[in-house]
Design a protein around this motif. Structure first.
Motif, PDB file in Angstrom:
ATOM      1  N   MET A 185       0.835  -1.203   0.000  1.00  0.00           N
ATOM      2  CA  MET A 185       0.000   0.000   0.000  1.00  0.00           C
ATOM      3  C   MET A 185       0.873   1.258   0.000  1.00  0.00           C
ATOM      4  O   MET A 185       0.598   2.230  -0.722  1.00  0.00           O
ATOM      5  N   GLN A 186       1.925   1.246   0.798  1.00  0.00           N
ATOM      6  CA  GLN A 186       2.822   2.401   0.847  1.00  0.00           C
ATOM      7  C   GLN A 186       3.540   2.577  -0.486  1.00  0.00           C
ATOM      8  O   GLN A 186       3.752   3.703  -0.940  1.00  0.00           O
ATOM      9  N   ARG A 187       3.901   1.481  -1.112  1.00  0.00           N
ATOM     10  CA  ARG A 187       4.523   1.551  -2.436  1.00  0.00           C
ATOM     11  C   ARG A 187       3.596   2.237  -3.437  1.00  0.00           C
ATOM     12  O   ARG A 187       4.054   2.977  -4.328  1.00  0.00           O
ATOM     13  N   ALA A 188       2.289   2.017  -3.269  1.00  0.00           N
ATOM     14  CA  ALA A 188       1.302   2.616  -4.181  1.00  0.00           C
ATOM     15  C   ALA A 188       1.020   4.078  -3.859  1.00  0.00           C
ATOM     16  O   ALA A 188       0.243   4.730  -4.566  1.00  0.00           O
ATOM     17  N   GLY A 189       1.632   4.591  -2.776  1.00  0.00           N
ATOM     18  CA  GLY A 189       1.455   5.993  -2.438  1.00  0.00           C
ATOM     19  C   GLY A 189       0.453   6.261  -1.340  1.00  0.00           C
ATOM     20  O   GLY A 189       0.152   7.426  -1.052  1.00  0.00           O
ATOM     21  N   TRP A 190      -0.047   5.216  -0.690  1.00  0.00           N
ATOM     22  CA  TRP A 190      -1.033   5.377   0.367  1.00  0.00           C
ATOM     23  C   TRP A 190      -0.396   5.252   1.742  1.00  0.00           C
ATOM     24  O   TRP A 190       0.667   4.672   1.891  1.00  0.00           O
ATOM     25  N   LYS A 191      -1.087   5.758   2.748  1.00  0.00           N
ATOM     26  CA  LYS A 191      -0.636   5.613   4.133  1.00  0.00           C
ATOM     27  C   LYS A 191      -1.325   4.419   4.777  1.00  0.00           C
ATOM     28  O   LYS A 191      -2.411   3.999   4.354  1.00  0.00           O
ATOM     29  N   THR A 192      -0.696   3.859   5.810  1.00  0.00           N
ATOM     30  CA  THR A 192      -1.265   2.748   6.556  1.00  0.00           C
ATOM     31  C   THR A 192      -1.174   3.044   8.052  1.00  0.00           C
ATOM     32  O   THR A 192      -0.287   3.773   8.491  1.00  0.00           O
ATOM     33  N   VAL A 193      -2.093   2.484   8.806  1.00  0.00           N
ATOM     34  CA  VAL A 193      -2.141   2.682  10.260  1.00  0.00           C
ATOM     35  C   VAL A 193      -2.298   1.322  10.933  1.00  0.00           C
ATOM     36  O   VAL A 193      -3.101   0.490  10.488  1.00  0.00           O
TER      37      VAL A 193
END
Length: 241
Positions: A185-193
């Motif tokens: 997900m981070q690779r795709a440009g999104w943040k994770t929690v």
């Protein structure tokens, strides 16, 4: 049934002793909270798992049951469930009952209070109910993964997750990808929690994985994900008027 706002996807393989209790817990946790559906994906179980799920459909209108034609593993079961999902957001739980469905409203609340660019809320088992050897192996695997991928996620092995369906389906697919969702997900440009969640002892049956087998696959997958990250390229776009 109304259009669901949440799809709960649960992969299952030889979990006849767990699936009905787990289904009941999901329904109890979500009815009256959000319009939802529950999608069990049976990965060619050789016990009574599929028959039990089929029988439960009459009394549970939210339940959908998918069945693989050939055994394909957990990642494929999750992806097929997500592809079939009708809701814009998807939650996942493992079929063994160790993940607690009562945590699903907590993940939804975290999403509602979160930023729009957070597309994954990952469960973090702060009090794992596993054998000592399994906890030890997971601790080292998480440490190595975190150091190599820098995904800032303390626990990627937890089956409790909540993510946007469209963002998930845009990720590169490979077997065992479900263990690397934060990094992908981070690779795709999104943040994770990461969200602390409950963890329970297995109620019935036995684990489908061994520490050694998981380690052999994990090393290869870890190197592959690291390579994907180095080859990532993305940019914002605009449409000309």
């Amino acid at each position: 049934m109304s259009q669901p706002q949440l799809s709960v996807v649960i992969p299952a393989f030889n979990e006849e002793g767990n699936v009905l209790a787990l289904l009941g817990e999901v329904v109890a946790a979500l009815r009256g909270v959000v319009p939802f559906e529950v999608i069990f994906v049976d990965d060619c179980s050789r016990d009574g798992t599929l028959a039990l799920l089929q029988g439960a459909r009459a009394g549970t209108p939210e339940l959908r049951v998918l069945a693989h034609h050939q055994q394909s593993g957990q990642s494929t079961a999750i992806r097929n469930g997500v592809k079939a999902a009708r809701a814009p957001w998807v939650a996942t739980l493992d079929g063994d009952g160790q993940n607690d469905p009562a945590d699903l409203p907590k993940l939804l609340a975290a999403r509602d209070a979160g930023q729009a660019d957070v597309k994954l809320y990952a469960g973090w088992r702060v009090n794992r109910q596993d054998t000592g050897s399994k906890k030890w192996a997971s601790k080292w695997a998480n440490a190595i993964r975190s150091r190599l991928l820098r995904d800032a996620t303390p626990d990627t092995g937890c089956g409790t997750k909540l993510f946007e369906r469209a963002a998930f389906l845009d990720l590169p697919y490979f077997d065992h990808m479900h263990r690397y969702l934060p990094a992908l997900m981070q690779r795709a440009g999104w943040k994770t929690v990461s969200v602390p969640v409950n963890h329970r002892p297995r109620g019935a049956g036995s684990s489908k994985y061994t520490n050694f087998g998981r380690a052999l696959v994990g090393i290869r997958d870890l190197m592959g994900v690291a390579w994907l990250i180095t080859r990532s390229k993305r940019t914002d776009i605009r449409e000309l008027e």
